[in-house]
Design a protein around this motif. Structure first.
Motif, PDB file in Angstrom:
ATOM      1  N   ILE A   9     -12.260  -5.400  -5.318  1.00  0.00           N
ATOM      2  CA  ILE A   9     -11.126  -4.595  -4.925  1.00  0.00           C
ATOM      3  C   ILE A   9     -10.516  -5.147  -3.534  1.00  0.00           C
ATOM      4  CG2 ILE A   9     -10.849  -2.114  -3.835  1.00  0.00           C
ATOM      5  CD1 ILE A   9     -13.017  -1.256  -5.524  1.00  0.00           C
ATOM      6  N   ARG A  10     -11.244  -5.635  -2.712  1.00  0.00           N
ATOM      7  CA  ARG A  10     -11.061  -6.206  -1.249  1.00  0.00           C
ATOM      8  C   ARG A  10      -9.972  -7.529  -1.979  1.00  0.00           C
ATOM      9  NH1 ARG A  10     -16.124  -5.476   0.357  1.00  0.00           N
ATOM     10  NH2 ARG A  10     -16.747  -7.607  -0.124  1.00  0.00           N
ATOM     11  N   TRP A  11     -10.289  -8.351  -2.951  1.00  0.00           N
ATOM     12  CA  TRP A  11      -9.414  -9.528  -3.277  1.00  0.00           C
ATOM     13  C   TRP A  11      -8.062  -8.936  -3.655  1.00  0.00           C
ATOM     14  CZ3 TRP A  11      -6.977 -10.571  -7.785  1.00  0.00           C
ATOM     15  CH2 TRP A  11      -6.408 -11.657  -7.789  1.00  0.00           C
ATOM     16  N   LEU A  12      -8.143  -7.724  -4.540  1.00  0.00           N
ATOM     17  CA  LEU A  12      -6.983  -7.324  -5.215  1.00  0.00           C
ATOM     18  C   LEU A  12      -5.978  -6.801  -4.159  1.00  0.00           C
ATOM     19  CD1 LEU A  12      -5.295  -6.662  -7.898  1.00  0.00           C
ATOM     20  CD2 LEU A  12      -6.614  -4.352  -7.764  1.00  0.00           C
ATOM     21  N   ARG A  13      -6.335  -6.172  -3.081  1.00  0.00           N
ATOM     22  CA  ARG A  13      -5.869  -5.409  -1.876  1.00  0.00           C
ATOM     23  C   ARG A  13      -5.110  -6.605  -1.098  1.00  0.00           C
ATOM     24  NH1 ARG A  13      -8.444  -0.171   0.518  1.00  0.00           N
ATOM     25  NH2 ARG A  13      -6.345   0.194   1.179  1.00  0.00           N
ATOM     26  N   ARG A  14      -6.006  -7.439  -0.721  1.00  0.00           N
ATOM     27  CA  ARG A  14      -5.364  -8.582  -0.059  1.00  0.00           C
ATOM     28  C   ARG A  14      -4.450  -9.461  -0.806  1.00  0.00           C
ATOM     29  NH1 ARG A  14     -10.533 -10.238   1.064  1.00  0.00           N
ATOM     30  NH2 ARG A  14     -10.367 -11.861  -0.511  1.00  0.00           N
ATOM     31  N   THR A  15      -4.557  -9.784  -2.042  1.00  0.00           N
ATOM     32  CA  THR A  15      -3.707 -10.426  -2.811  1.00  0.00           C
ATOM     33  C   THR A  15      -2.411  -9.721  -3.209  1.00  0.00           C
ATOM     34  OG1 THR A  15      -5.549 -11.622  -3.906  1.00  0.00           O
ATOM     35  CG2 THR A  15      -3.534 -11.973  -4.729  1.00  0.00           C
ATOM     36  N   ILE A  21      -0.194  -2.170  -5.868  1.00  0.00           N
ATOM     37  CA  ILE A  21      -1.152  -1.506  -6.527  1.00  0.00           C
ATOM     38  C   ILE A  21      -0.651   0.061  -6.625  1.00  0.00           C
ATOM     39  CG2 ILE A  21      -3.479  -0.476  -6.188  1.00  0.00           C
ATOM     40  CD1 ILE A  21      -4.197  -3.087  -4.829  1.00  0.00           C
ATOM     41  N   ARG A  22      -0.156   0.639  -5.577  1.00  0.00           N
ATOM     42  CA  ARG A  22       0.360   1.958  -5.840  1.00  0.00           C
ATOM     43  C   ARG A  22       1.460   1.953  -6.939  1.00  0.00           C
ATOM     44  NH1 ARG A  22       0.362   1.960  -0.233  1.00  0.00           N
ATOM     45  NH2 ARG A  22      -1.132   3.434   0.572  1.00  0.00           N
ATOM     46  N   GLN A  23       2.429   1.099  -7.103  1.00  0.00           N
ATOM     47  CA  GLN A  23       3.158   1.163  -8.127  1.00  0.00           C
ATOM     48  C   GLN A  23       2.645   1.002  -9.537  1.00  0.00           C
ATOM     49  OE1 GLN A  23       6.249  -2.022  -7.513  1.00  0.00           O
ATOM     50  NE2 GLN A  23       7.318  -1.303  -9.248  1.00  0.00           N
ATOM     51  N   VAL A  24       1.645   0.411  -9.800  1.00  0.00           N
ATOM     52  CA  VAL A  24       0.951   0.238 -10.936  1.00  0.00           C
ATOM     53  C   VAL A  24       0.318   1.225 -11.339  1.00  0.00           C
ATOM     54  CG1 VAL A  24      -0.566  -1.149 -11.993  1.00  0.00           C
ATOM     55  CG2 VAL A  24       0.884  -2.607 -10.642  1.00  0.00           C
ATOM     56  N   VAL A  25      -0.431   1.976 -10.271  1.00  0.00           N
ATOM     57  CA  VAL A  25      -1.078   3.197 -10.588  1.00  0.00           C
ATOM     58  C   VAL A  25      -0.205   4.515 -11.277  1.00  0.00           C
ATOM     59  CG1 VAL A  25      -2.592   5.019  -9.462  1.00  0.00           C
ATOM     60  CG2 VAL A  25      -2.928   2.377  -9.230  1.00  0.00           C
TER      61      VAL A  25
END
Length: 67
Positions: A9-15, A21-25
């Motif tokens: 999760i940290r990697w995804l948010r940083r990358t 992420i909001r847009q995809v969700v």
């Protein structure tokens, strides 16, 4: 987004960043409801903005195709 631990999760948010992420969700119907709820809580996304959490069509597909 579906699998992983806190490190992932940290990697995804940083990358990717929280906005991506909001847009995809919000737009994806391919993520599970459980995953969508998790990200809604984490990123303060209103559930009514999430496509996979929205109510289905009032006319089910089988009724649409029947004669």
């Amino acid at each position: 987004m579906e699998f992983g631990d806190e490190r992932a999760i940290r990697w995804l948010r940083r990358t990717c960043g929280d906005d991506a992420i909001r847009q995809v969700v919000c737009q994806s119907r391919r993520i599970s409801k459980r995953t969508a709820n998790f990200w809604c809580l984490l990123l303060n996304i209103p559930k009514e903005k999430v496509a996979c959490l929205s109510k289905r069509s009032l006319n089910p597909l089988k009724d649409f195709w029947s004669n």
